[in-house]
Design a protein around this motif. Structure first.
Motif, PDB file in Angstrom:
ATOM      1  N   CYS A  72       0.837  -1.205   0.000  1.00 16.57           N
ATOM      2  CA  CYS A  72       0.000   0.000   0.000  1.00 16.57           C
ATOM      3  C   CYS A  72       0.868   1.250   0.000  1.00 16.57           C
ATOM      4  CB  CYS A  72      -0.915   0.029   1.229  1.00 16.57           C
ATOM      5  SG  CYS A  72      -2.378  -1.007   1.115  1.00 16.57           S
ATOM      6  N   SER A  76       0.928   3.983  -2.988  1.00 14.05           N
ATOM      7  CA  SER A  76       0.576   5.380  -2.722  1.00 14.05           C
ATOM      8  C   SER A  76       1.680   6.329  -3.178  1.00 14.05           C
ATOM      9  CB  SER A  76       0.295   5.576  -1.230  1.00 14.05           C
ATOM     10  OG  SER A  76      -0.826   4.806  -0.827  1.00 14.05           O
ATOM     11  N   GLN A  79       1.634   6.616  -6.979  1.00 14.22           N
ATOM     12  CA  GLN A  79       0.528   7.440  -7.480  1.00 14.22           C
ATOM     13  C   GLN A  79       0.747   8.919  -7.158  1.00 14.22           C
ATOM     14  OE1 GLN A  79      -1.763   7.475  -9.875  1.00 14.22           O
ATOM     15  NE2 GLN A  79      -2.971   5.789  -9.003  1.00 14.22           N
ATOM     16  N   LEU A  93      -4.468   8.321  -2.050  1.00 13.45           N
ATOM     17  CA  LEU A  93      -3.893   7.231  -1.261  1.00 13.45           C
ATOM     18  C   LEU A  93      -4.459   5.906  -1.760  1.00 13.45           C
ATOM     19  CD1 LEU A  93      -2.933   7.234   2.377  1.00 13.45           C
ATOM     20  CD2 LEU A  93      -4.328   5.348   1.607  1.00 13.45           C
ATOM     21  N   GLN A  94      -3.574   4.939  -1.996  1.00 12.29           N
ATOM     22  CA  GLN A  94      -3.966   3.658  -2.592  1.00 12.29           C
ATOM     23  C   GLN A  94      -4.161   2.581  -1.524  1.00 12.29           C
ATOM     24  OE1 GLN A  94      -4.433   5.422  -5.521  1.00 12.29           O
ATOM     25  NE2 GLN A  94      -3.960   3.498  -6.542  1.00 12.29           N
ATOM     26  N   ALA A 317      -7.682   3.825  -5.544  1.00 10.99           N
ATOM     27  CA  ALA A 317      -7.738   4.954  -4.613  1.00 10.99           C
ATOM     28  C   ALA A 317      -8.806   4.704  -3.556  1.00 10.99           C
ATOM     29  CB  ALA A 317      -8.042   6.245  -5.371  1.00 10.99           C
ATOM     30  N   VAL A 336       0.387  12.490   1.099  1.00 11.61           N
ATOM     31  CA  VAL A 336       0.079  11.093   0.795  1.00 11.61           C
ATOM     32  C   VAL A 336       1.364  10.285   0.634  1.00 11.61           C
ATOM     33  CG1 VAL A 336      -0.851   9.575  -1.005  1.00 11.61           C
ATOM     34  CG2 VAL A 336      -2.193  11.515  -0.193  1.00 11.61           C
ATOM     35  N   GLY A 340       2.448   7.041   2.650  1.00 10.70           N
ATOM     36  CA  GLY A 340       3.010   5.835   2.050  1.00 10.70           C
ATOM     37  C   GLY A 340       4.265   5.376   2.761  1.00 10.70           C
TER      38      GLY A 340
END
Length: 637
Positions: A72, A76, A79, A93-94, A317, A336, A340
């Protein structure tokens, strides 16, 4: 002419967009941790639920959680920070998508469950990630296959098919891990967790409301620990520092139907990612282009492929964190990225994962029930855009739901299917997704029916040209505030050669009516600040005027009253171009100095803008490709 001396030249300053602003380390860490807290419960629930459903040993669950957090964090950062054409460079945020939970469980159970079955899961995840990466540049062209009738159905199915998974945990003995549906103790744990989540949502606003599920889990666990139904034996056994290596369970294995199922899941999440990106762009004030959508999906694909390698699952997301960006007003993508980094750090702390893995099943089940039901509601909201007076949309939704719930209720149906097809019928989400996509193609993308231009994708241009005046008014009247003469004038311009001609018919109607007709049109609009007897705003297009406090609302009413007394018709301002309350007031008061004729012309232009946006909304839900220049995606060109 002699060039001015260097000392007299204006200083060159580089403007930094709030999205690209690098905050001080302390703020980055604080805001980043806030994102992690809001995201944490939803993120770790996915591996916990999957592990429980496929009978994974507790020690393997701890590894799945650390792998999930580690990946994760990587997803993030990819991205938010981005490189080359990968990553949208927005505060997105992923996290692991819930859309993949049921298909992953089905893949695992179809291959015997336990750790060996995860090899087929990770094979499918890697293939789907690579597919998403490669398809990113052309994905916008596929949106025509995912109108609201399809995406709404799929999201609803995902939520409904996941509810039984949470329900099973809610009646599972946390000591023996056996189901005990008649034991009231486990029922009360689950119900109590749900009650806590509901109470927090009711009593608090803002950030506290966004972490309601996390707080529900914490309080539920505290009660269970006090009553002896939770222990931390796994925490003591877990290492203080550790790392889950790639391909922990062995090299991935590839099953065609499993890969196809996961690709469908990734297509669904790609549609969601597109929506989340556009929403985030609006929140942070950054224009989203087609290239940005491609960058988002490449990052999703790469992160998902990395997830398959590092023993995790598909990524998208997290909508909770998109809401948190709006709530806090902190737009920096580096926040973000900091979140991460924190998640990567947590991925090296097995004891933290062991604490999460110790959550009693009934407490977890209660939280999962609320989350999965929320997913279903999002789907129902999407279906609210669909025209169900058209039987084709009704058939798509009812057939897909029926098949999905049938397979979910009786999973042994898969045993009657031939090898290969048994996996599709082994998951309600899989069969529901296939049914919705195929039926949409059959009803709306085969034959020579022409482009769909209204009714949520159900009404073609040929059908518009054949409409009665009454039906035309029913479908398009809202565009011009249901004013009869304006609808009639647009209707009289049939037949329409294309969607553009249909749009122009309404524009011409608004701007070419007689003076008396135009006054009727202007007076059909409500005064800004006007409310019905229940207190709801009547100027429904004006998001800038929603949720005002008493003082601000009174300012709007004062402006609207003064304007009407001066000009004899209501103040009309296009909301989509005046999104802030203060700008509405400044715009309105400045127009009080116009002459009557100039202000009437000004008001008609605002009406034309509003009609244009309403037309775009109506057409955009129909076919984003046939009407691409008129949809929200015209911004992506």
């Amino acid at each position: 002419m002699t060039a001015p001396p260097e000392s007299l030249k204006p200083a060159q300053t580089k403007r930094t967009h709030p999205v690209d602003e690098v905050l001080p380390i302390g703020k980055l860490a604080t805001y980043g941790f806030q994102h992690v807290v809001a995201f944490y419960a939803g993120a770790v629930l996915v591996p916990i639920i999957i592990a429980g459903a496929i009978n994974l040993p507790p020690e393997d669950l701890v590894k799945l959680i650390t792998a999930d957090l580690f990946t994760c964090g990587i997803a993030s950062i990819i991205q938010a920070v981005g490189f080359w054409k990968i990553g949208v460079r927005l505060p997105l945020l992923q996290g692991v998508t819930f859309a993949g939970v049921s298909p992953i469980i089905a893949i695992g159970l179809a291959h015997g469950g336990g750790a060996p079955s995860l090899l087929y899961v990770y094979g499918a995840v890697i293939v789907a990630g690579v597919f998403t990466f490669l398809i990113a540049p052309v994905f916008i062209k596929l949106l025509k296959f995912f109108p609201p009738v399809v995406t709404g159905t799929l999201i609803t199915i995902i939520g409904l098919c996941l509810v039984p998974v949470g329900a099973l945990d809610a009646v599972t003995n946390p000591h023996t891990h056996e189901t005990e549906p008649t034991n009231i103790r486990w029922f009360l744990y689950a119900l109590g967790t749900i009650a806590i989540i509901v109470a927090i949502q009711r009593l608090f606003r803002g950030f506290m409301a966004t972490i309601a599920v996390l707080l529900g889990l914490v309080i539920g666990c505290a009660v269970a620990f006090a009553l002896g139904d939770m222990n931390f034996d796994k925490v003591g056994q877990a290492a203080a520092v550790g790392f889950t290596p790639p391909f922990l369970f062995g090299l991935p294995k590839f099953d065609f139907v499993a890969c196809l199922t996961m690709i469908i899941v990734l297509l669904i999440t790609a549609v969601e990612s597109t929506g989340s990106t556009i929403a985030t762009g609006e929140i942070v004030g950054k224009r989203i282009k087609a290239a940005d959508i491609g960058n988002v999906l490449r990052a999703d694909g790469l992160a998902t492929a990395i997830g398959g390698i590092f023993n995790s699952f598909p990524y998208t997301a997290f909508s909770e964190n998109v809401g948190l960006v709006r709530l806090t007003g902190v737009k920096s993508r580096w926040v973000v990225a900091a979140a991460g980094a924190i998640m990567i750090l947590l991925g090296f702390l097995p004891k933290v994962a062991a604490v999460v893995a110790s959550i009693p099943n009934p407490v977890l089940g209660g939280a999962a029930l609320t989350l999965f039901a929320t997913v279903a509601v999002v789907g129902i909201q999407t279906l609210g855009k669909v025209d169900f007076t058209d039987h084709r949309n009704l058939i798509i939704v009812t057939t897909s739901l029926a098949l999905a719930l049938w397979v979910t209720s009786y999973p042994d149906i898969a045993k009657a299917m031939p090898t290969g097809l048994n996996l599709i019928f082994g998951s309600g989400i899989s069969i529901g997704a296939v049914a919705a996509i195929v039926l949409n193609i059959v009803f709306f993308h085969t034959g020579s029916r022409g482009p769909r231009v209204a009714g949520g994708g159900s009404i073609t241009l040929a059908e518009v040209n054949a409409m009665t005046a009454e039906r035309f008014t029913e479908v398009f009247g809202h565009v011009v505030q249901d004013v009869p003469w304006a609808v009639e004038r647009a209707y009289a311009q049939r037949p329409f050669a294309d969607t553009r001609a249909l749009r122009e018919a309404f524009q011409d109607a608004v701007l070419t009516g007689s003076s008396e007709q135009q006054l009727v049109l202007l007076n059909a609009f409500n005064d800004l600040g006007a409310e019905d007897e229940t207190g709801h705003a009547l100027a429904v297009d004006h998001v800038a005027l929603s949720n005002l406090d008493e003082s601000d609302h009174n300012d709007v009413v004062e402006l609207a009253t003064a304007y009407r007394e001066h000009f004899g018709f209501p103040l009309i301002i296009c909301a989509r171009e005046t999104e802030h309350f203060d700008r509405v007031l400044r715009n309105g008061w400045s127009r009080m100095d116009n002459s009557d004729s100039a202000e009437k012309a000004f008001a008609l232009i605002e009406v034309a803008k509003i009609a244009n946006y309403r037309f775009t909304d109506l057409v955009a839900d129909a076919n984003p490709i046939a009407a691409a220049r008129f949809s929200r995606f015209n911004e992506l060109s």
